[in-house]
Design a protein around this motif. Structure first.
Motif, PDB file in Angstrom:
ATOM      1  N   SER A 638     -46.856 -65.263 -36.639  1.00 15.24           N
ATOM      2  CA  SER A 638     -46.710 -63.928 -36.045  1.00 15.24           C
ATOM      3  C   SER A 638     -46.174 -63.971 -34.616  1.00 15.24           C
ATOM      4  N   LEU A 639     -46.045 -65.171 -34.057  1.00 14.65           N
ATOM      5  CA  LEU A 639     -45.566 -65.283 -32.679  1.00 14.65           C
ATOM      6  C   LEU A 639     -44.057 -65.499 -32.676  1.00 14.65           C
ATOM      7  N   PRO A 640     -43.298 -64.603 -32.017  1.00 13.44           N
ATOM      8  CA  PRO A 640     -41.848 -64.804 -31.936  1.00 13.44           C
ATOM      9  C   PRO A 640     -41.517 -66.176 -31.372  1.00 13.44           C
ATOM     10  N   GLN A 641     -40.447 -66.798 -31.882  1.00 18.26           N
ATOM     11  CA  GLN A 641     -40.120 -68.178 -31.527  1.00 18.26           C
ATOM     12  C   GLN A 641     -39.794 -68.359 -30.053  1.00 18.26           C
ATOM     13  N   ASN A 642     -39.311 -67.321 -29.399  1.00 24.54           N
ATOM     14  CA  ASN A 642     -38.949 -67.454 -27.996  1.00 24.54           C
ATOM     15  C   ASN A 642     -40.134 -67.285 -27.040  1.00 24.54           C
ATOM     16  N   ILE A 643     -41.347 -67.089 -27.586  1.00 24.95           N
ATOM     17  CA  ILE A 643     -42.552 -66.998 -26.757  1.00 24.95           C
ATOM     18  C   ILE A 643     -43.318 -68.306 -26.867  1.00 24.95           C
ATOM     19  N   SER A 644     -43.644 -68.891 -25.736  1.00 27.22           N
ATOM     20  CA  SER A 644     -44.348 -70.167 -25.708  1.00 27.22           C
ATOM     21  C   SER A 644     -45.729 -70.048 -26.335  1.00 27.22           C
ATOM     22  N   PRO A 645     -46.163 -71.074 -27.061  1.00 32.23           N
ATOM     23  CA  PRO A 645     -47.529 -71.068 -27.602  1.00 32.23           C
ATOM     24  C   PRO A 645     -48.564 -71.513 -26.571  1.00 32.23           C
ATOM     25  N   ASP A 646     -48.113 -71.830 -25.350  1.00 35.44           N
ATOM     26  CA  ASP A 646     -49.007 -72.277 -24.281  1.00 35.44           C
ATOM     27  C   ASP A 646     -49.316 -71.104 -23.365  1.00 35.44           C
ATOM     28  N   VAL A 647     -50.590 -70.736 -23.269  1.00 33.89           N
ATOM     29  CA  VAL A 647     -50.986 -69.559 -22.513  1.00 33.89           C
ATOM     30  C   VAL A 647     -50.596 -69.652 -21.045  1.00 33.89           C
ATOM     31  N   ASN A 648     -50.448 -70.868 -20.531  1.00 36.05           N
ATOM     32  CA  ASN A 648     -50.102 -71.033 -19.118  1.00 36.05           C
ATOM     33  C   ASN A 648     -48.707 -70.511 -18.789  1.00 36.05           C
ATOM     34  N   TYR A 649     -47.923 -70.249 -19.817  1.00 41.20           N
ATOM     35  CA  TYR A 649     -46.549 -69.798 -19.590  1.00 41.20           C
ATOM     36  C   TYR A 649     -46.278 -68.418 -20.199  1.00 41.20           C
ATOM     37  N   VAL A 650     -47.335 -67.718 -20.604  1.00 45.05           N
ATOM     38  CA  VAL A 650     -47.131 -66.462 -21.337  1.00 45.05           C
ATOM     39  C   VAL A 650     -47.834 -65.302 -20.646  1.00 45.05           C
ATOM     40  N   GLY A 651     -47.027 -64.346 -20.211  1.00 49.06           N
ATOM     41  CA  GLY A 651     -47.564 -63.071 -19.756  1.00 49.06           C
ATOM     42  C   GLY A 651     -47.430 -62.060 -20.883  1.00 49.06           C
ATOM     43  N   MET A 652     -48.062 -60.906 -20.707  1.00 51.46           N
ATOM     44  CA  MET A 652     -47.925 -59.874 -21.732  1.00 51.46           C
ATOM     45  C   MET A 652     -46.594 -59.165 -21.558  1.00 51.46           C
ATOM     46  N   THR A 653     -45.790 -59.237 -22.589  1.00 53.45           N
ATOM     47  CA  THR A 653     -44.493 -58.562 -22.617  1.00 53.45           C
ATOM     48  C   THR A 653     -44.490 -57.559 -23.760  1.00 53.45           C
ATOM     49  N   GLN A 654     -43.477 -56.717 -23.796  1.00 56.43           N
ATOM     50  CA  GLN A 654     -43.364 -55.785 -24.902  1.00 56.43           C
ATOM     51  C   GLN A 654     -43.245 -56.541 -26.223  1.00 56.43           C
ATOM     52  N   GLU A 655     -42.524 -57.647 -26.215  1.00 59.09           N
ATOM     53  CA  GLU A 655     -42.330 -58.403 -27.444  1.00 59.09           C
ATOM     54  C   GLU A 655     -43.653 -58.963 -27.964  1.00 59.09           C
ATOM     55  N   LEU A 656     -44.475 -59.519 -27.081  1.00 58.10           N
ATOM     56  CA  LEU A 656     -45.769 -60.054 -27.500  1.00 58.10           C
ATOM     57  C   LEU A 656     -46.700 -58.912 -27.915  1.00 58.10           C
ATOM     58  N   ASN A 657     -46.693 -57.836 -27.165  1.00 55.71           N
ATOM     59  CA  ASN A 657     -47.492 -56.657 -27.476  1.00 55.71           C
ATOM     60  C   ASN A 657     -47.188 -56.176 -28.898  1.00 55.71           C
ATOM     61  N   PHE A 658     -45.925 -55.955 -29.176  1.00 52.60           N
ATOM     62  CA  PHE A 658     -45.536 -55.449 -30.494  1.00 52.60           C
ATOM     63  C   PHE A 658     -45.833 -56.472 -31.587  1.00 52.60           C
ATOM     64  N   ALA A 659     -45.657 -57.765 -31.276  1.00 49.83           N
ATOM     65  CA  ALA A 659     -45.937 -58.811 -32.265  1.00 49.83           C
ATOM     66  C   ALA A 659     -47.406 -58.789 -32.670  1.00 49.83           C
ATOM     67  N   MET A 660     -48.304 -58.542 -31.701  1.00 46.75           N
ATOM     68  CA  MET A 660     -49.729 -58.491 -32.013  1.00 46.75           C
ATOM     69  C   MET A 660     -50.052 -57.273 -32.876  1.00 46.75           C
ATOM     70  N   GLN A 661     -49.373 -56.172 -32.629  1.00 41.89           N
ATOM     71  CA  GLN A 661     -49.614 -54.982 -33.440  1.00 41.89           C
ATOM     72  C   GLN A 661     -49.138 -55.191 -34.887  1.00 41.89           C
ATOM     73  N   VAL A 662     -48.003 -55.823 -35.048  1.00 41.62           N
ATOM     74  CA  VAL A 662     -47.494 -56.098 -36.397  1.00 41.62           C
ATOM     75  C   VAL A 662     -48.370 -57.142 -37.082  1.00 41.62           C
ATOM     76  N   HIS A 663     -48.882 -58.111 -36.296  1.00 40.61           N
ATOM     77  CA  HIS A 663     -49.824 -59.102 -36.827  1.00 40.61           C
ATOM     78  C   HIS A 663     -51.042 -58.406 -37.434  1.00 40.61           C
TER      79      HIS A 663
END
Length: 731
Positions: A638-663
């Motif tokens: 459910s995580l878009p490929q261009n978003i890092s799986p490491d929390v140290n490099y991930v802020g909340m973006t629209q793409e991550l927000n929407f990905a969680m809703q679709v998840h």
């Protein structure tokens, strides 16, 4: 002696001695707490002689009543009643008559001794016997009146409630469809036309636009009646009445008479328009000014309608009178209360609630209250009219959902109680224990427990009143909706009572007749064809979750709470099908706020954390949780490929927000509810539990107008993805 009497009462009154806390550990209720709870219920625990008399009266009370006040029977149960009589009367022949809700009269002759002897008691040397009597009636669902008759004399009566085995479930859900919708705080809505607060016209527009994009429901905050004369008391979870509506949601501009000169002369004044512009623009809702503007205009519209229709033999007046008649004493109580509180406020007298009203006005049944109502009849009529108009506009919004073929439509939220100074308590003080408050024991989110300032209903008095207050609540809150969400649904089983003046952790559980209440809930659910969702968060015993599921009540699953013991997040694909899932709630940070720890920073600023160490531990825990969320998203693709799986490099973006809703949309819950705040990537919460004046709870508006939201291509694309994903996981 006193100790044994207390223990008898503790058992009789349903006070729990032991329970399992939120951490799964056994907990025990302090004996002093149990005595305080009995005192709250009216028992003289400090006076052994009076207490002994009270216990005797209690023990004898049911034996001196041939029939119970009320009985709930499910359609899969045998129809039996308990009958208690002195021994010299048990061999006589009686007629049991039932008048059904539909008006049919059924009759059956019995001799008590032909039944099964269940119990025997002696009162002043007279033996009483209780028999279980089988009745041959095939009764329809509904509320029926049963009477015991001998020689044409009515000896006793009771209410007989025939209920289905489970709550109503719409056909699409029975057929395996999985649906999604939006949840909103109605007052938060911005629009180009409202008067600084979301209204029923906004709700109609939101419903139409969401339906056109695949949503099948709109979930609302409690829209219960609050306090027109005290508008800053604005929590939807501390209402004045749960049966009636908050007038503030009326769209004044849609009323017949708004364009009359008498009304337009008011709204076109420069000062009025200036205030109107201000309340539309501010970030936090100005309840006081909005209420002032609306009441002033509504009063002028009412004057027009009253003269034009409501003082004549018009069709409109007949409809209004029918509404008032159906509302009964409950509606009259609210209207008189609102006028009385308004009158006291205008005189600068204490008015926050009936506990500070002058003595002659402290109870709805007082003669002085009736005189006041008669003297102020027109103003009382105005407040009755407000409820009528609010009901009509809510019905119009529901009609929009029906027109656009939403599978569920609107769903309302039923608060767990009313506030201490409410009209509902004022009108039925016998039912409420005003020296206690409903709350919650210590749990993960509230280590000190919670006290909500809501007096609990006395279970015994509720039973004596034949469950009418509960019937009315379910009935009115299911009207013009397709579903009902019950806040703190554990209240059907038990409530945490906190004696006034004590800390929340010093409270105790009091049990309610859960099977009867669930039967009534199921009956009203079928009568209104309304699905039921139970908010079962917090300290939830396994027995209630299983019982709710068996009764067709949907569980409420919040993503952030669905964690395994190792800290990992359960996949939404593993949630119960009979549930409504969501990412977050009105008592929690938004998705963006959670990810950026804005809630922790806000809590620090508000002084919610006693020490820096506690705050730092929360930051550490949040960091781990965010990594676990990313791990879960990766594991389920459910995580878009261009978003890092490491929390140290991930802020909340629209793409991550929407990905969680679709998840979430790909999960197994039959219902998925998403907040408009998360669609708009908002960071500020609508409510911060544990605060009162420290934060503007229940005032924060949405950041964008409704018209802008549904013209946003990215949000329309999100809606399309949600709809498509839900279809894919439907059976």
């Amino acid at each position: 002696m006193t100790a044994s009497l207390v223990e008898y009462l503790v058992d009789f009154c349903g006070i729990e001695s032991n329970y399992t806390d939120a951490w799964g550990k056994p907990a025990e209720i302090n004996p002093s707490t149990k005595q305080k709870l009995l005192a709250v219920m009216g028992y003289q625990v400090e006076n052994p002689e009076i207490l002994a008399l009270q216990v005797d009266d209690l023990a004898n009370k049911s034996w001196l009543s041939p029939l119970n006040p009320v009985q709930v029977v499910r359609t899969n149960q045998a129809l039996q009643i308990a009958l208690r009589l002195p021994i010299e009367l048990v061999t006589d022949e009686y007629s049991v008559k039932v008048m059904t809700e539909q008006g049919d009269i059924l009759s059956h002759n019995i001799i008590p001794t032909d039944g099964q002897l269940a119990n025997v008691c002696h009162i002043q040397d007279i033996e009483f016997q209780e028999y279980i009597i089988d009745l041959p009636f095939d009764l329809p669902l509904g509320y029926h009146a049963l009477s015991l008759v001998i020689d044409e004399d009515e000896l006793a009566t009771m209410r007989l409630i025939i209920a289905p085995t489970a709550c109503y479930k719409p056909a699409p859900l029975q057929n395996g469809e999985k649906l999604w919708g939006l949840s909103v705080q109605l007052y938060c809505l911005r629009s180009e036309t409202n008067w600084g607060v979301g209204d029923f016209t906004d709700l109609s527009y939101l419903t139409e636009q969401a339906a056109q994009r695949g949503a099948d429901f709109i979930g609302l905050n409690p829209i219960h009646a609050l306090y027109p004369a005290n508008p800053d008391i604005c929590s939807p979870y501390g209402p004045s009445s749960r049966r009636w509506l908050n007038f503030i949601y009326i769209d004044v501009t849609k009323l017949d008479g708004y364009f009359q000169d008498t009304v337009q002369n008011i709204v076109n004044q420069t000062s009025f328009q200036s205030k109107l512009s201000a309340v539309r623009e501010v970030e936090h809702l100005d309840y006081k000014t909005v209420s002032e503007l609306k009441l002033q205009t509504l009063a002028a519209v009412f004057d027009y309608q009253n003269e034009q229709y409501l003082t004549k033999n018009s069709k409109i007046n007949k409809t209004f009178k029918a509404f008032v008649k159906e509302g009964g004493e409950s509606l009259q109580t609210l209207a008189v209360y609102d006028v009385l509180q308004e009158s006291l406020a205008n005189q600068d007298k204490p008015n926050w609630g009936w506990p500070v009203f002058p003595t002659e006005f402290s109870d709805f049944s007082n003669p002085k209250v009736k005189s006041f109502a008669k003297k102020n009849a027109k103003r009382v009529k105005f407040y009755l009219w407000l409820q009528w108009q609010a009901a009509l506009q809510l019905e119009q919004a529901n009609a929009v959902a029906i027109k656009h073929k939403m599978q569920i439509g609107l769903y309302r939220d039923l608060a767990v109680g009313v506030s201490e100074g409410s009209a509902e308590v004022w009108g039925n003080k016998e039912l409420y224990c005003t020296d206690a408050s409903v709350g919650a024991p210590p749990d993960v989110l509230g280590p000190l427990g919670q006290t909500w300032g809501l007096p609990p209903m006395d279970p015994e008095k509720l039973y004596e009143q034949k469950y009418q207050p509960i019937i009315d609540l379910f009935d009115t809150n299911m009207h013009a909706t397709g579903a009902l969400r019950i806040d703190h649904v554990m209240a059907l089983l038990r409530l945490w009572w906190v004696p006034k003046g004590d800390s929340a952790k010093a409270g105790g559980y009091v049990y309610y007749p859960v099977d009867d209440l669930l039967g009534i809930l199921a009956l009203e659910s079928h009568r209104h064809q309304s699905l039921v969702i139970g908010e079962d968060l917090g300290t939830v015993p396994d027995e209630i979750r299983a019982k709710l599921a068996d009764n067709g009540v949907y569980s409420y699953r919040v993503f952030f709470f669905e964690q395994a013991k190792d800290g990992g997040f359960y996949s939404p694909a593993h949630y119960p099908e009979q549930s409504m899932s969501t990412l977050t709630t009105h008592d929690m940070p938004t998705l963006s706020g959670f990810w950026h720890c804005d809630d922790l920073e806000l809590g620090k600023d508000l002084g919610l954390y006693p020490t820096e160490d506690i705050l730092q531990s929360l930051y550490t825990s949040r960091h781990k949780d965010k990594q676990a969320i990313l791990d879960s998203l990766v594991g389920h693709h459910s995580l878009p490929q261009n978003i890092s799986p490491d929390v140290n490099y991930v802020g909340m973006t629209q793409e991550l927000n929407f990905a969680m809703q679709v998840h979430m949309a790909a999960g197994s819950s039959e219902l998925l509810s998403l907040q408009l705040e998360d669609w708009l990537e908002m960071d500020k919460p609508v409510n911060v539990p544990g605060t009162f004046n420290e934060y503007p709870n229940w005032r924060r508006k949405l950041t964008r107008n409704l018209q802008d939201i549904f013209s946003d291509a990215s949000l329309n694309h999100l809606a399309a993805n949600l709809t498509e994903t839900r279809k894919k996981v439907s059976v």
